[in-house]
Design an enzyme around this catalytic site. Structure first.
Site, PDB file in Angstrom:
ATOM      1  N   CYS A  65       0.833  -1.203   0.000  1.00 54.49           N
ATOM      2  CA  CYS A  65       0.000   0.000   0.000  1.00 54.49           C
ATOM      3  C   CYS A  65       0.868   1.254   0.000  1.00 54.49           C
ATOM      4  O   CYS A  65       1.890   1.320   0.703  1.00 54.49           O
ATOM      5  CB  CYS A  65      -0.906  -0.002   1.229  1.00 54.49           C
ATOM      6  SG  CYS A  65      -2.056   1.396   1.290  1.00 54.49           S
ATOM      7  N   CYS A  69      -0.324   4.851   6.944  1.00 50.91           N
ATOM      8  CA  CYS A  69      -1.069   4.680   8.193  1.00 50.91           C
ATOM      9  C   CYS A  69      -0.215   3.916   9.213  1.00 50.91           C
ATOM     10  O   CYS A  69       0.173   2.771   8.976  1.00 50.91           O
ATOM     11  CB  CYS A  69      -2.370   3.925   7.929  1.00 50.91           C
ATOM     12  SG  CYS A  69      -3.385   4.652   6.624  1.00 50.91           S
ATOM     13  N   CYS A  72      -0.913   0.182  10.392  1.00 49.08           N
ATOM     14  CA  CYS A  72      -1.211  -0.853   9.406  1.00 49.08           C
ATOM     15  C   CYS A  72       0.024  -1.643   8.986  1.00 49.08           C
ATOM     16  O   CYS A  72       1.048  -1.063   8.609  1.00 49.08           O
ATOM     17  CB  CYS A  72      -1.881  -0.234   8.178  1.00 49.08           C
ATOM     18  SG  CYS A  72      -2.471  -1.475   6.998  1.00 49.08           S
ATOM     19  N   CYS A 109     -16.981  -9.269   3.834  1.00 49.96           N
ATOM     20  CA  CYS A 109     -16.342  -7.967   3.681  1.00 49.96           C
ATOM     21  C   CYS A 109     -15.151  -8.112   2.739  1.00 49.96           C
ATOM     22  O   CYS A 109     -14.206  -8.846   3.044  1.00 49.96           O
ATOM     23  CB  CYS A 109     -15.878  -7.438   5.028  1.00 49.96           C
ATOM     24  SG  CYS A 109     -17.192  -7.360   6.268  1.00 49.96           S
ATOM     25  N   CYS A 142     -20.038  -6.289   1.825  1.00 51.78           N
ATOM     26  CA  CYS A 142     -19.526  -4.961   2.156  1.00 51.78           C
ATOM     27  C   CYS A 142     -18.183  -4.800   1.469  1.00 51.78           C
ATOM     28  O   CYS A 142     -17.340  -5.703   1.515  1.00 51.78           O
ATOM     29  CB  CYS A 142     -19.374  -4.818   3.671  1.00 51.78           C
ATOM     30  SG  CYS A 142     -18.661  -3.246   4.217  1.00 51.78           S
ATOM     31  N   CYS A 202     -20.520   1.679   6.993  1.00 55.64           N
ATOM     32  CA  CYS A 202     -19.821   0.956   8.050  1.00 55.64           C
ATOM     33  C   CYS A 202     -18.553   1.738   8.353  1.00 55.64           C
ATOM     34  O   CYS A 202     -17.683   1.854   7.492  1.00 55.64           O
ATOM     35  CB  CYS A 202     -19.505  -0.463   7.568  1.00 55.64           C
ATOM     36  SG  CYS A 202     -18.450  -1.409   8.687  1.00 55.64           S
ATOM     37  N   ARG A 272     -19.491  -3.827  16.343  1.00 54.87           N
ATOM     38  CA  ARG A 272     -18.749  -5.035  15.991  1.00 54.87           C
ATOM     39  C   ARG A 272     -17.405  -5.068  16.702  1.00 54.87           C
ATOM     40  O   ARG A 272     -16.637  -4.107  16.636  1.00 54.87           O
ATOM     41  CB  ARG A 272     -18.528  -5.083  14.474  1.00 54.87           C
ATOM     42  CG  ARG A 272     -17.851  -6.355  13.971  1.00 54.87           C
ATOM     43  CD  ARG A 272     -17.670  -6.314  12.469  1.00 54.87           C
ATOM     44  NE  ARG A 272     -18.913  -5.942  11.817  1.00 54.87           N
ATOM     45  CZ  ARG A 272     -18.983  -5.199  10.714  1.00 54.87           C
ATOM     46  NH1 ARG A 272     -17.883  -4.774  10.127  1.00 54.87           N
ATOM     47  NH2 ARG A 272     -20.150  -4.916  10.191  1.00 54.87           N
TER      48      ARG A 272
END
Length: 418
Positions: A65, A69, A72, A109, A142, A202, A272
């Protein structure tokens, strides 16, 4: 406690607590913890009974990526030894999803690392959604693909997506300390795009990144203001090789207080328990089901969770039941509002749900580096590792022994932990 009685009354009326009340929940003592859980449980049962919704993550594209972040394991410059692979084909992703559905998952998801999807990516994911829905009747899908450009949410909805995940993660005031390559406002914009397209929004948070109580309350109030239908609460998994590798500052008790605060502020939404529950809640996971009404089944995006069968046993042993495909998760008033929003979005300003050409998206997808995968159900699964039961780690100590990196499921030749 007068505080808890007040919060229960407000939760049953869907009334927003004051910031002082929310902060007071996080400040309660360990002696008061069971009272806090019981109070939050009253609100949870009012809107969701004793049902637990199971969700299953499929990592469509792992690692590499360009975003930074700090939490992550897939970030730019991460040295975490995670799986790295490019896009799964629609039939591969559908096979992966089938393992979760077979385990009782009601929602699949689909997550992809990256700043955001291109038009071609959206088309690819659309074909994947269609394949999953063709082979798994009644399953919800999702998507979690990062920041969306204009028109992309509409195209995902046209392909059959039911929801879009994009977490705010932390408060606006501290967001710049966690990520530099995109902004908090970028994330808010994507959640709003999903809403406008008629997708169920979400959006949640990550606790344990060194934030204050005020930060936690701020982000949860923002999520309520955005009217998220589901709020995933992630507990940071401090991957070795990431900037937050030494942030071991959560206890099971702290996690329960955070979940309770979220339930009081967002009483009628799907709360969740997401990434990190096995590492941080540990033996108190069943207690957390009295607050939250939804969990991920099995493994996470780049880390292992407890075995799927262990999740099912935990739910049953705690006196809860898995929510069936024919049951509507949200309370009637929220389900009706979502249906009305979908109708309005379908009509659109030009009488069509399809929007204009969309460019490249922006921001990493928001499942905080955690999420379950799947693979061919025919393969025999390896014996699950025993769940870790560690003592609390001193702050500032790297505990790589507690982070089991995922080596199975989607993108591998091994069966998933579902």
């Amino acid at each position: 406690m007068d505080l808890l009685n007040t919060l229960v009354d407000k939760g049953l009326r869907r009334e927003l607590p004051t910031r002082e009340e929310a902060l007071a929940v996080l400040a309660t003592s360990d002696d008061e913890l069971l009272d806090v859980v019981a109070a939050a449980g009253k609100v949870r049962r009012q809107w969701f009974g004793r049902r637990v919704k199971l969700n299953y993550l499929v990592n469509l594209k792992s690692g590499l990526c360009p975003e930074d972040c700090s939490y992550c394991s897939q970030r730019l410059g991460s040295k975490a030894e995670i799986l790295k692979y490019t896009w799964l084909k629609p039939d591969e992703a559908s096979q992966a999803a089938a393992a979760g559905v077979a385990g009782g998952a009601k929602r699949v998801c689909l997550v992809a690392s990256g700043r955001g999807p291109t038009d071609r990516d959206v088309e690819r994911v659309g074909k994947t959604i269609e394949a999953i829905k063709e082979q798994n009747e009644g399953v919800e899908v999702c998507a979690c693909l990062g920041l969306l450009s204009d028109g992309q949410a509409e195209r995902l909805k046209d392909a059959g997506a039911d929801a879009y995940n994009h977490n705010l993660n932390t408060s606006e005031a501290t967001y710049g300390q966690i990520t530099k390559t995109h902004t908090y406002a970028d994330r808010v914009d994507t959640v709003q795009k999903a809403h406008a397209a008629g997708l169920s929004a979400c959006s949640g948070l990550i606790a344990g990144m060194g934030e204050s109580d005020e930060d936690l309350v701020d982000v949860v109030y923002s999520l309520r203001e955005l009217d998220s239908d589901s709020v995933p609460v992630n507990f940071l998994i401090p991957f070795e090789g990431t900037p937050l590798a030494k942030e071991w500052n959560l206890t099971p008790q702290r996690c329960l207080r955070i979940l309770a605060m979220v339930r009081f502020v967002c009483p009628d939404v799907e709360v969740r328990i997401a990434g990190g529950r096995e590492v941080h809640l540990r033996s108190m996971q069943p207690l957390a089901l009295n607050i939250a009404n939804s969990i991920f089944l099995g493994d996470y995006l780049t880390s292992e969770g407890q075995a799927g069968q262990a999740d099912l046993d935990m739910i049953a042993d705690a006196g809860f039941e898995v929510e069936g495909a024919g049951t509507t998760t949200l309370p009637a008033h929220r389900a009706d509002a979502l249906a009305a929003a979908r109708t309005a979005a379908a009509q659109g300003p030009c009488g069509s749900s399809s929007a204009a050409e969309a460019g490249c998206g922006s921001a990493c997808g928001g499942c905080s580096g955690h999420g379950p995968e799947a693979v061919p159900a025919q393969a025999s699964a390896p014996e699950p590792a025993a769940a870790p039961q560690p003592a609390q780690a001193p702050a500032g100590e790297v505990r790589s022994d507690l982070v089991a990196v995922r080596r199975r499921g989607a993108g591998t030749d091994l069966a998933p932990n579902a």
